[in-house]
Design a protein around this motif. Structure first.
Motif, PDB file in Angstrom:
ATOM      1  N   PHE A   1     -21.290   4.895   0.149  1.00 55.47           N
ATOM      2  CA  PHE A   1     -22.327   3.972   0.834  1.00 55.47           C
ATOM      3  C   PHE A   1     -22.565   2.469  -0.269  1.00 55.47           C
ATOM      4  O   PHE A   1     -22.369   1.414   0.420  1.00 55.47           O
ATOM      5  N   ILE A   2     -22.505   2.710  -1.422  1.00 54.54           N
ATOM      6  CA  ILE A   2     -22.394   1.349  -2.230  1.00 54.54           C
ATOM      7  C   ILE A   2     -21.230   0.676  -2.251  1.00 54.54           C
ATOM      8  O   ILE A   2     -21.213  -0.532  -2.219  1.00 54.54           O
ATOM      9  N   LEU A   3     -20.174   1.545  -2.183  1.00 51.41           N
ATOM     10  CA  LEU A   3     -18.746   0.783  -1.964  1.00 51.41           C
ATOM     11  C   LEU A   3     -18.708   0.192  -0.799  1.00 51.41           C
ATOM     12  O   LEU A   3     -18.082  -0.980  -0.473  1.00 51.41           O
ATOM     13  N   ILE A   4     -19.131   0.796   0.283  1.00 52.15           N
ATOM     14  CA  ILE A   4     -19.172   0.175   1.781  1.00 52.15           C
ATOM     15  C   ILE A   4     -19.918  -0.918   1.676  1.00 52.15           C
ATOM     16  O   ILE A   4     -19.423  -2.198   2.275  1.00 52.15           O
ATOM     17  N   PHE A   5     -21.150  -1.169   1.261  1.00 48.76           N
ATOM     18  CA  PHE A   5     -21.866  -2.467   1.090  1.00 48.76           C
ATOM     19  C   PHE A   5     -21.324  -3.551   0.341  1.00 48.76           C
ATOM     20  O   PHE A   5     -20.894  -4.576   1.069  1.00 48.76           O
ATOM     21  N   VAL A   6     -20.352  -3.236  -0.628  1.00 49.21           N
ATOM     22  CA  VAL A   6     -19.677  -4.094  -1.574  1.00 49.21           C
ATOM     23  C   VAL A   6     -18.388  -4.752  -0.766  1.00 49.21           C
ATOM     24  O   VAL A   6     -18.296  -6.306  -0.683  1.00 49.21           O
ATOM     25  N   VAL A   7     -17.741  -3.843  -0.245  1.00 45.18           N
ATOM     26  CA  VAL A   7     -16.610  -4.243   0.522  1.00 45.18           C
ATOM     27  C   VAL A   7     -16.841  -5.028   1.962  1.00 45.18           C
ATOM     28  O   VAL A   7     -16.316  -6.022   2.381  1.00 45.18           O
ATOM     29  N   LEU A   8     -17.880  -4.531   2.842  1.00 41.96           N
ATOM     30  CA  LEU A   8     -18.256  -5.126   3.841  1.00 41.96           C
ATOM     31  C   LEU A   8     -18.612  -6.836   3.654  1.00 41.96           C
ATOM     32  O   LEU A   8     -18.494  -7.711   4.360  1.00 41.96           O
ATOM     33  N   ILE A   9     -19.349  -6.881   2.210  1.00 43.17           N
ATOM     34  CA  ILE A   9     -19.711  -8.322   1.775  1.00 43.17           C
ATOM     35  C   ILE A   9     -18.499  -9.144   1.463  1.00 43.17           C
ATOM     36  O   ILE A   9     -18.364 -10.194   1.867  1.00 43.17           O
ATOM     37  N   VAL A  10     -17.673  -8.496   0.691  1.00 44.35           N
ATOM     38  CA  VAL A  10     -16.397  -9.254   0.180  1.00 44.35           C
ATOM     39  C   VAL A  10     -15.392  -9.217   0.974  1.00 44.35           C
ATOM     40  O   VAL A  10     -14.573 -10.239   1.325  1.00 44.35           O
ATOM     41  N   ARG A  11     -15.097  -8.234   1.835  1.00 44.95           N
ATOM     42  CA  ARG A  11     -13.834  -8.190   2.775  1.00 44.95           C
ATOM     43  C   ARG A  11     -14.134  -7.293   3.689  1.00 44.95           C
ATOM     44  O   ARG A  11     -13.842  -6.040   3.792  1.00 44.95           O
ATOM     45  N   PRO A  12     -14.697  -8.056   5.042  1.00 42.63           N
ATOM     46  CA  PRO A  12     -15.162  -7.036   6.180  1.00 42.63           C
ATOM     47  C   PRO A  12     -14.145  -6.311   6.968  1.00 42.63           C
ATOM     48  O   PRO A  12     -14.650  -5.246   7.499  1.00 42.63           O
ATOM     49  N   GLN A  13     -12.833  -6.574   6.788  1.00 40.67           N
ATOM     50  CA  GLN A  13     -11.897  -5.975   7.425  1.00 40.67           C
ATOM     51  C   GLN A  13     -11.225  -4.640   6.434  1.00 40.67           C
ATOM     52  O   GLN A  13     -10.455  -3.988   7.019  1.00 40.67           O
ATOM     53  N   GLY A  14     -12.125  -4.539   5.491  1.00 39.63           N
ATOM     54  CA  GLY A  14     -11.486  -3.146   4.788  1.00 39.63           C
ATOM     55  C   GLY A  14     -10.362  -3.747   3.724  1.00 39.63           C
ATOM     56  O   GLY A  14      -9.945  -4.827   3.686  1.00 39.63           O
ATOM     57  N   LEU A  15     -10.272  -2.925   2.635  1.00 40.87           N
ATOM     58  CA  LEU A  15      -9.205  -3.278   1.564  1.00 40.87           C
ATOM     59  C   LEU A  15      -8.053  -3.425   2.155  1.00 40.87           C
ATOM     60  O   LEU A  15      -7.258  -4.332   1.507  1.00 40.87           O
ATOM     61  N   PHE A  16      -7.565  -2.600   2.915  1.00 41.88           N
ATOM     62  CA  PHE A  16      -6.183  -2.870   3.346  1.00 41.88           C
ATOM     63  C   PHE A  16      -6.119  -3.197   4.827  1.00 41.88           C
ATOM     64  O   PHE A  16      -4.889  -3.340   5.370  1.00 41.88           O
ATOM     65  N   GLY A  17      -7.134  -3.618   5.607  1.00 39.68           N
ATOM     66  CA  GLY A  17      -7.262  -3.921   6.970  1.00 39.68           C
ATOM     67  C   GLY A  17      -6.576  -5.285   7.085  1.00 39.68           C
ATOM     68  O   GLY A  17      -6.649  -6.024   6.257  1.00 39.68           O
ATOM     69  N   ARG A  18      -6.248  -5.745   8.415  1.00 43.10           N
ATOM     70  CA  ARG A  18      -5.931  -6.764   8.936  1.00 43.10           C
ATOM     71  C   ARG A  18      -6.975  -7.717   9.572  1.00 43.10           C
ATOM     72  O   ARG A  18      -7.718  -6.899  10.426  1.00 43.10           O
ATOM     73  N   LYS A  19      -6.934  -8.708   9.419  1.00 41.66           N
ATOM     74  CA  LYS A  19      -8.073  -9.619  10.430  1.00 41.66           C
ATOM     75  C   LYS A  19      -7.768  -9.831  11.642  1.00 41.66           C
ATOM     76  O   LYS A  19      -6.528  -9.930  11.855  1.00 41.66           O
ATOM     77  N   ALA A  20      -8.786  -9.536  12.625  1.00 42.92           N
ATOM     78  CA  ALA A  20      -8.610  -9.688  13.893  1.00 42.92           C
ATOM     79  C   ALA A  20      -8.668 -10.971  14.298  1.00 42.92           C
ATOM     80  O   ALA A  20      -9.723 -11.662  14.221  1.00 42.92           O
ATOM     81  N   VAL A  21      -7.556 -11.581  15.105  1.00 44.89           N
ATOM     82  CA  VAL A  21      -7.686 -13.012  15.550  1.00 44.89           C
ATOM     83  C   VAL A  21      -7.665 -12.830  16.967  1.00 44.89           C
ATOM     84  O   VAL A  21      -7.087 -12.331  17.780  1.00 44.89           O
ATOM     85  N   VAL A  22      -8.824 -13.515  17.515  1.00 46.03           N
ATOM     86  CA  VAL A  22      -9.083 -13.556  18.825  1.00 46.03           C
ATOM     87  C   VAL A  22      -9.125 -14.922  19.416  1.00 46.03           C
ATOM     88  O   VAL A  22      -9.766 -15.702  19.089  1.00 46.03           O
ATOM     89  N   ARG A  23      -8.336 -15.246  20.514  1.00 45.23           N
ATOM     90  CA  ARG A  23      -8.271 -16.489  21.106  1.00 45.23           C
ATOM     91  C   ARG A  23      -9.176 -16.574  22.231  1.00 45.23           C
ATOM     92  O   ARG A  23      -9.488 -15.755  23.040  1.00 45.23           O
ATOM     93  N   VAL A  24      -9.933 -17.816  22.166  1.00 45.02           N
ATOM     94  CA  VAL A  24     -10.978 -17.922  23.043  1.00 45.02           C
ATOM     95  C   VAL A  24     -10.690 -19.344  23.926  1.00 45.02           C
ATOM     96  O   VAL A  24      -9.724 -20.072  23.690  1.00 45.02           O
TER      97      VAL A  24
END
Length: 293
Positions: A270-293
């Motif tokens: 859970f400490i790791l989760i807090f750090v990762v969500l602050i630094v890289r919300p999509q996860g260490l290996f995840g891709r950013k979601a791009v949404v067109r509006v």
């Protein structure tokens, strides 16, 4: 050094069990866009089926294969006749349905087999080998190799097969996928079926290390969800690496950080989760979601 190596190998083995469940969660998410909280319950049911078949005299490997096949059809049927009614509605409703399904499956297992601890035979020999002064079990090494093989197969599925591309397309845009000729309903059923297979693998891997009970996958499910957040829901390799990282750091922190110990080691992911969500919300290996509006 021997203690360190042993802690690392044991952490990788434990993390591999988390990884199997995490891969199942990723597979369902890639196919439907949902988080399946019922994955732990489906894994327990598969383990009970294999245990019951083995009790009737069927060889363990054959019993596990039958349980895996049964799990595939069970997962497909759950998607077809239950989850599909909620998949295109409010995502929160579908998540609540999977939580209810987890409770139902766990209750059914307890009703049929009770809460008594059952001994589940191991697929791997219970022998140990010595490496640099560390005593390492063959079962731990076997568990790690199984997860590595599954990770490679899943990555190949999503990146190199028509089925994997169809699953990803259906999760992103079902309507466009249908216009492209993809059978959306069949893809969803296959996705849930394959996820149930991964859950079955996780169940038969964890049952020998603990004991077979209806709630044996509860804590593993929490760690699997943590691995999905850390690694990123779009990356099978990412969630496996994250699960291994959780298992290893948890073991090392319990031994080498006195104020954490074995009682507070659950706080590590859970400490790791807090750090990762602050630094890289999509996860260490995840891709950013791009949404067109």
């Amino acid at each position: 050094m021997g203690t360190f190596i042993q802690l690392v190998i044991d952490g990788l083995s434990t993390g591999s069990i988390y990884a199997a469940l995490a891969l199942a969660i990723v597979l369902v998410n890639q196919a439907t866009g949902l988080i399946n909280f019922a994955q732990g319950g489906m894994a327990v049911l598969s383990a009970y089926i294999a245990w019951a078949l083995n009790g009737f005299g069927i060889p363990l490997v054959l019993a596990i294969l039958i349980a895996i096949v049964a799990s595939f059809f069970l997962g497909a049927l759950i998607e077809r006749y239950l989850i599909r009614r909620f998949e295109r509605g409010d995502p929160d409703t579908a998540v609540v349905v999977t939580i209810g399904l987890l409770t139902l499956i766990t209750g059914v297992c307890a009703w049929i087999w009770t809460y008594n601890n059952r001994l589940f035979p191991s697929l791997f020999p219970l022998e140990t080998i010595k490496v640099a002064g560390a005593v390492i079990s063959v079962r731990s090494l076997g568990t790690i190799l199984v997860i590595v093989a599954i990770m490679i197969l899943m990555q190949a599925l999503f990146l190199g097969t028509k089925l994997g591309l169809a699953l990803r397309a259906v999760a992103i845009n079902p309507a466009s996928s249908a216009f492209s000729g993809i059978n959306v309903g069949r893809s969803l059923m296959v996705g849930w079926g394959l996820a149930a297979v991964l859950g079955a693998v996780a169940g038969v891997l964890v049952a020998p290390q603990l004991t077979l009970t209806p709630g044996m996958m509860d804590s593993a499910l929490v760690y699997a969800l943590a691995a999905c957040i850390l690694g990123g829901l779009t990356s099978p390799i990412g969630v496996v690496v994250a699960a291994w990282l959780i298992g290893v750091l948890e073991n090392l922190a319990a031994v080498y950080i006195p104020f954490i110990g074995h009682d507070l080691k659950i706080a590590v992911p859970f400490i790791l989760i807090f750090v990762v969500l602050i630094v890289r919300p999509q996860g260490l290996f995840g891709r950013k979601a791009v949404v067109r509006v």
